[in-house]
Design a protein around this motif. Sequence first.
Motif, PDB file in Angstrom:
ATOM      1  N   THR A 122      -5.446   7.440  54.222  1.00  0.00           N
ATOM      2  CA  THR A 122      -4.419   7.199  55.065  1.00  0.00           C
ATOM      3  C   THR A 122      -2.521   7.387  54.235  1.00  0.00           C
ATOM      4  O   THR A 122      -2.854   7.034  53.076  1.00  0.00           O
ATOM      5  CB  THR A 122      -4.177   6.184  55.314  1.00  0.00           C
ATOM      6  N   VAL A 123      -1.864   7.756  54.809  1.00  0.00           N
ATOM      7  CA  VAL A 123      -0.551   8.541  54.003  1.00  0.00           C
ATOM      8  C   VAL A 123       0.618   7.854  55.073  1.00  0.00           C
ATOM      9  O   VAL A 123       0.732   8.832  56.368  1.00  0.00           O
ATOM     10  CB  VAL A 123      -0.535  10.015  53.839  1.00  0.00           C
ATOM     11  N   GLY A 124       0.720   7.151  55.534  1.00  0.00           N
ATOM     12  CA  GLY A 124       2.213   6.755  56.417  1.00  0.00           C
ATOM     13  C   GLY A 124       2.736   5.635  56.855  1.00  0.00           C
ATOM     14  O   GLY A 124       2.233   4.860  55.391  1.00  0.00           O
ATOM     15  N   GLY A 125       3.330   4.885  57.126  1.00  0.00           N
ATOM     16  CA  GLY A 125       3.699   3.490  57.840  1.00  0.00           C
ATOM     17  C   GLY A 125       2.194   2.360  58.354  1.00  0.00           C
ATOM     18  O   GLY A 125       1.093   2.703  57.897  1.00  0.00           O
ATOM     19  N   GLY A 126       2.988   1.072  58.794  1.00  0.00           N
ATOM     20  CA  GLY A 126       1.776   0.251  58.319  1.00  0.00           C
ATOM     21  C   GLY A 126       0.424   0.406  60.168  1.00  0.00           C
ATOM     22  O   GLY A 126      -0.463   0.182  59.302  1.00  0.00           O
ATOM     23  N   SER A 127       0.466   1.043  61.150  1.00  0.00           N
ATOM     24  CA  SER A 127      -0.420   1.375  61.904  1.00  0.00           C
ATOM     25  C   SER A 127      -1.105   2.742  61.747  1.00  0.00           C
ATOM     26  O   SER A 127      -2.587   2.251  62.252  1.00  0.00           O
ATOM     27  CB  SER A 127       0.571   2.183  63.569  1.00  0.00           C
TER      28      SER A 127
END
Length: 391
Positions: free
Chosen positions: A96-101
């Motif tokens: 995963t590459v991104g924010g909390g969600s």
Amino acid sequence: MVSPSALDLTATEKVYMGERAATAITQEAERLGAQRVFLLVSSTLLEKTDEIDQIRKALGSKVAATYHGMPPHAPRGAVLEAAAMAREVNADLVVTVGGGSVTDAGKIVTICLKHNILTHEDMDDYRVYVNDEGEVVKPVFDGPDVRAIICPTTLSGGEFNPLSGATDEKAKLKQGYETRLMAPVTVVLDPALTVHTPEWLWLSTGVRSVDHALEALASFESNYFADGMAASALELLSEGLARVKADPQDLDARLKCQVGAWQSMVPIVGGVPMGLSHAIGHVLGGSFDVPHGYCSCVMAPAVLAFNEPVNGERQKRISRAFGRPNDPASVIVDELITSLGMPRSLTAVGVNESDHALVAENTMHDFWARTNPRTVEKAEDVLPALKLAAG
């Protein structure tokens, strides 16, 4: 007299600090022997930067599929959609590459793969819930075979936690899923990746990590080790957030924030329970679509003030960590959040007084409402904290 305590450890094996994401992910995919990598990534990074292209290029033929477009608060439907894509390509590693969600969704996808979770109703058997007696029930199930590598772009800290949240769209509640191996095998803290994160999102999720540390230091169930981690987290985050606010290109300050977020998660992962700020925050996000970080911006000072009559001595450690031992913790935190330009009231995030009863009622379904330092036994007990945050 010594008070016995224990610290739970997760199954995360390695943390990269300051390495570029493409390099670290590729090294870890090689180390783990992965051949079919499922990427779950931020749409913004995919469509408006070359960061995801760099990762895909570095992984080469190992990339099996890429999912993007995970909505805020990881709704069940989107999580199941991502899991279906990963299942179709027989993924042997989730990245995963991104924010909390994105982080939360990726971890839950690994559970969906393990237990062949296909429908909205299937997820009910794996979620944490509060029963009619007010007891927190955590279903016991086997951890995933397919592990995750997580590259966070915000400061919510979920990458270090074996607990993830997804929103039940039907009940409009954010619910937890937890098992030890759901923690990622590897975390990559790449500060250069985070310069693309909108300022409001970076700073507000930074306050979320501040809130992790606040509730640990405020808890009667903390211990010397957890207190030390939380105090250090406050020092790193308060300096780092101010520096990034002043200069968004300050990569050293961004890495300080990332390490501070990591330290803030150690008490939670280790077993120190959070309190009312987190419990209410889950409701504000799941039921009212308030962004994750804004929940703490609004609630953290109010809950400190609400709890101060019972844990005032514990809160002095918070004040010392900020270098202001003679000032109330609630005032210091309020001033920090205000200096970052974040919202400071429920009204400012669209939650009005007429909503308070529903917020309070839903808060009692959250597993951290019962572990607040000041006793919370029924919905009416939550209302004074909401009033303090009303604005």
